[in-house]
Design an enzyme around this catalytic site. Structure first.
Site, PDB file in Angstrom:
ATOM      1  N   LYS B 100       0.887  -1.165   0.000  1.00 33.41           N
ATOM      2  CA  LYS B 100       0.000   0.000   0.000  1.00 33.41           C
ATOM      3  C   LYS B 100       0.917   1.205   0.000  1.00 33.41           C
ATOM      4  CE  LYS B 100      -2.837   2.952   2.809  1.00 33.41           C
ATOM      5  NZ  LYS B 100      -3.709   3.186   3.944  1.00 33.41           N
ATOM      6  N   GLY B 161      -7.893   9.408   9.332  1.00 35.33           N
ATOM      7  CA  GLY B 161      -8.238   9.524  10.745  1.00 35.33           C
ATOM      8  C   GLY B 161      -9.236  10.622  11.072  1.00 35.33           C
ATOM      9  N   THR B 210      -8.850   3.845  11.700  1.00 36.63           N
ATOM     10  CA  THR B 210      -9.271   4.588  12.880  1.00 36.63           C
ATOM     11  C   THR B 210     -10.753   4.422  13.190  1.00 36.63           C
ATOM     12  OG1 THR B 210      -7.581   6.197  12.300  1.00 36.63           O
ATOM     13  CG2 THR B 210      -9.144   6.856  13.990  1.00 36.63           C
TER      14      THR B 210
END
Lengths: 82, 259
Positions: B100, B161, B210
């Site tokens: 990633k 997040g 998150t």
């Protein structure tokens, strides 16, 4: 200065091998293989990657690559992330 | 209704939900959340081993590699060189050539640096990697990443997040329409409806960390996300009704009592 890892065996300080390990100064009592270094640090070689003087080492080479005075070693593993 | 399988670079995944491994209250909670999420791909980060404290638990003790595909990231990299170096280290530490790819352009927003991201994608593809780049919600950047050889495009729904949900719904539709590789919405999900919306917009998968790890009850939120991704996908395949300005009665207008 290092508080850990160094195994002194009766040599004078001049016999110590200074390396940079994960960005910190680190002392060895002699040049050792990457395998021996990992064993001394109690790191499972199957779970890390090692970069020696900016070259990434294949795991099969851990036992025959020696870490010498002035070398730079990076040992990384996987941690939590997104 | 039979769905097509979720395939990236020839590898089939059971779940369209991809989850992270960061910021959980504990590794045990993480393992339970992973189980509840139904995901079969998890992301991990690459960091220096703590030399001074070897007593800490190893993350990999809490991930079953026979059930989970481990996708290393290059989080925290700000240049293509750093990201390429980190990806190579990850490949040596891990079991696969997948990454990633993150190349961050700004500390406060963690928005990607498009130019460096495309450069790093090209280099890693040349080096034999399967590259899944985390990218801006920009259809042109996604097209360039695809041209550079990316195996999927992973546009952000909102800053990492932030939990803001998908900020540019229309761009997601356009990216999906343009892309010939899977589109995975990566980052910005706050709650289950955000994940469902991503899937309704046509995302092939959703990646989040998150939203689950930071929830008051991460295991329950993981289950919610699992259902949301399935629900959103089904709704997409089912074909929603068109939006109309005025009401259209659901019950018959004839045969009313007393008329």
């Amino acid at each position: 200065m290092p508080r850990f890892g160094a195994v002194r065996s009766g040599h004078g300080p001049s016999a110590l091998v200074q390396i940079t390990l994960n960005g910190e100064q680190f002392e060895l009592d002699q040049s050792v293989s990457v395998s021996a270094l990992l064993m001394r640090l109690e790191i499972d070689p199957r779970r890390v990657a090692v970069e020696h003087n900016l070259a990434i080492l294949k795991r099969q080479r851990f036992s025959d690559v020696l870490v010498h005075e002035g070398d730079t070693v990076e040992i990384v593993n996987f941690v939590g992330g997104g | 209704m039979v769905d097509s399988p979720f395939v990236i670079a020839g590898r089939t995944f059971r779940s369209r939900l991809i989850v992270g491994t960061g910021k959980y209250p504990s590794n045990a909670v993480m393992a339970h959340a992973h189980e509840a999420s139904g995901a079969d791909m998890v992301t991990v980060a690459v960091r220096r081993v703590n030399i001074t404290d070897r007593s800490r638990e190893s993350l990999l003790d809490f991930i079953d590699p026979t059930r989970m595909f481990i996708l290393p990231n290059t989080a925290g990299c700000y240049t293509a060189d750093e990201a390429v170096r980190t990806a190579h280290l990850a490949r040596e530490a891990g079991l696969s050539n997948w990454v990633k790819l993150e190349v961050i352009g700004d500390e406060r927003t963690l928005f990607p640096d498009n130019e460096a991201l495309i450069d790093a994608t090209r280099r890693l593809v040349r080096d034999g990697f399967v590259v899944l780049p985390y990218t801006n919600d920009d259809p042109i950047a996604c097209r360039k990443l695809e041209d550079a050889g990316a195996a999927a495009v992973m546009p952000l729904g909102a800053p990492i997040g932030s939990g803001l949900g998908i900020q540019n719904v229309n761009n997601m539709r356009i990216i999906r329409e343009f892309a010939r590789v899977p589109m995975i919405v990566d980052a910005g999900v706050g709650t289950a409806s955000d994940a469902a919306l991503a899937m309704e917009l046509g995302a092939d998968g959703v990646l989040m960390n998150t939203a689950i790890a930071g929830a008051t009850e991460p295991v329950a939120m993981a289950a919610a996300m699992k259902h949301a991704v399935v629900a959103g996908r089904l709704a997409l395949l089912a074909g929603r009704i068109p939006r109309k300005m005025y009401a259209s009665a659901s019950s018959p207008v004839e045969g009313l009592v007393g008329r």
